[in-house]
Design an enzyme around this catalytic site. Structure first.
Site, PDB file in Angstrom:
ATOM      1  N   HIS A 125     100.547  65.300 104.592  1.00 19.54           N
ATOM      2  CA  HIS A 125      99.438  66.337 103.982  1.00 19.54           C
ATOM      3  C   HIS A 125      98.987  67.205 105.253  1.00 19.54           C
ATOM      4  O   HIS A 125      98.669  68.149 105.006  1.00 19.54           O
ATOM      5  CB  HIS A 125      98.350  65.367 103.441  1.00 19.54           C
ATOM      6  N   TYR A 126      98.966  66.557 106.464  1.00 18.73           N
ATOM      7  CA  TYR A 126      98.358  67.167 107.454  1.00 18.73           C
ATOM      8  C   TYR A 126      99.227  68.012 107.924  1.00 18.73           C
ATOM      9  O   TYR A 126      98.861  69.435 108.124  1.00 18.73           O
ATOM     10  CB  TYR A 126      98.251  66.017 108.867  1.00 18.73           C
ATOM     11  N   LEU A 127     100.267  67.903 108.106  1.00 17.91           N
ATOM     12  CA  LEU A 127     101.509  69.039 108.304  1.00 17.91           C
ATOM     13  C   LEU A 127     101.420  70.307 107.162  1.00 17.91           C
ATOM     14  O   LEU A 127     101.493  71.358 108.022  1.00 17.91           O
ATOM     15  CB  LEU A 127     102.902  68.272 108.538  1.00 17.91           C
ATOM     16  N   LYS A 130      98.342  72.284 108.365  1.00 19.87           N
ATOM     17  CA  LYS A 130      98.390  73.079 109.280  1.00 19.87           C
ATOM     18  C   LYS A 130      99.356  74.270 109.154  1.00 19.87           C
ATOM     19  O   LYS A 130      99.169  75.438 109.694  1.00 19.87           O
ATOM     20  CB  LYS A 130      98.923  72.351 110.604  1.00 19.87           C
TER      21      LYS A 130
END
Length: 212
Positions: A125-127, A130
């Site tokens: 989810h973070y990648l 970004k």
């Protein structure tokens, strides 16, 4: 160059402000809490302004020549907050910067964001957040640089790095060295509209940057 530092109170941001104090550039530190202003001034910020990245930052951007986005939701927040900050707040700041006439935008991203589905499940989810912000910046028309460090450490900076459009190896890099890379990007003439990975290495930052 007057530069708005988004994420000024973070570890990379604080290193960056210290380094900018000894450079030709002026740091305008963006903080959420007025109580953080004295620290920003102590670190060497030319000025500090209060603003919320999840809201309108037009006033904070007025008069700036560039933005460095090194903000993040942090490791202890859920996916929703990651989307709010790492994706939506970044996109909002990109759009606002363009609207007020800021020409230069430098984004701290992460290695391997182009294929979020191949990352560790807990980081996907973070990648993905970004990646959405990076893609929006590339399409914005701003003069951009996207800096993609590997895993970050709290070690003292060595000043030695490896930089490439895509590094085919694993590794890490200190937050202080990332800050030094960001400062070098401001002055380097070959980083416009460029995305690159960076890890600890064996070249001085200026030499590594010259080879990109």
């Amino acid at each position: 160059m007057r530069v708005l530092i988004a994420g000024a109170n973070g570890k990379i941001g604080q290193h960056l402000i210290r380094k900018m104090a000894n450079s030709p550039h002026e740091a305008r530190a963006l903080v959420r809490d007025p109580e953080q202003i004295p620290l920003m001034e102590q670190l060497g910020a030319t000025e500090a302004v209060v603003g919320d990245l999840e809201d309108d930052c037009t006033l904070a951007l007025q008069g700036c020549d560039a933005v460095i986005f090194t903000a993040g939701s942090g490791p202890n927040t859920g996916p929703e907050k990651t989307v709010d900050v790492d994706q939506n707040a970044a996109i909002r700041l990109i759009d606002t910067a363009k609207a007020v006439g800021v020409k230069r935008f430098i984004m701290v991203s992460s290695m391997r964001v182009d294929e979020p589905e191949k990352g560790p499940e807990k980081l996907q989810h973070y990648l993905a957040a970004k990646k959405a912000a990076d893609d929006h910046l590339r399409d914005s028309g701003l003069n951009y640089t996207i800096v993609r460090p590997g895993p970050l450490t709290l070690s003292e900076g060595s000043g030695l790095v490896e930089i490439s459009r895509k590094l085919g190896r694993s590794g890490d890099i200190s937050r202080e060295d990332v800050a030094s890379v960001l400062l070098e990007v401001l002055s380097a003439g070959n980083t416009g509209n460029l995305t690159f990975d960076v890890l600890s290495g064996d070249l001085a930052i200026s030499d590594a940057m010259a080879r990109v």
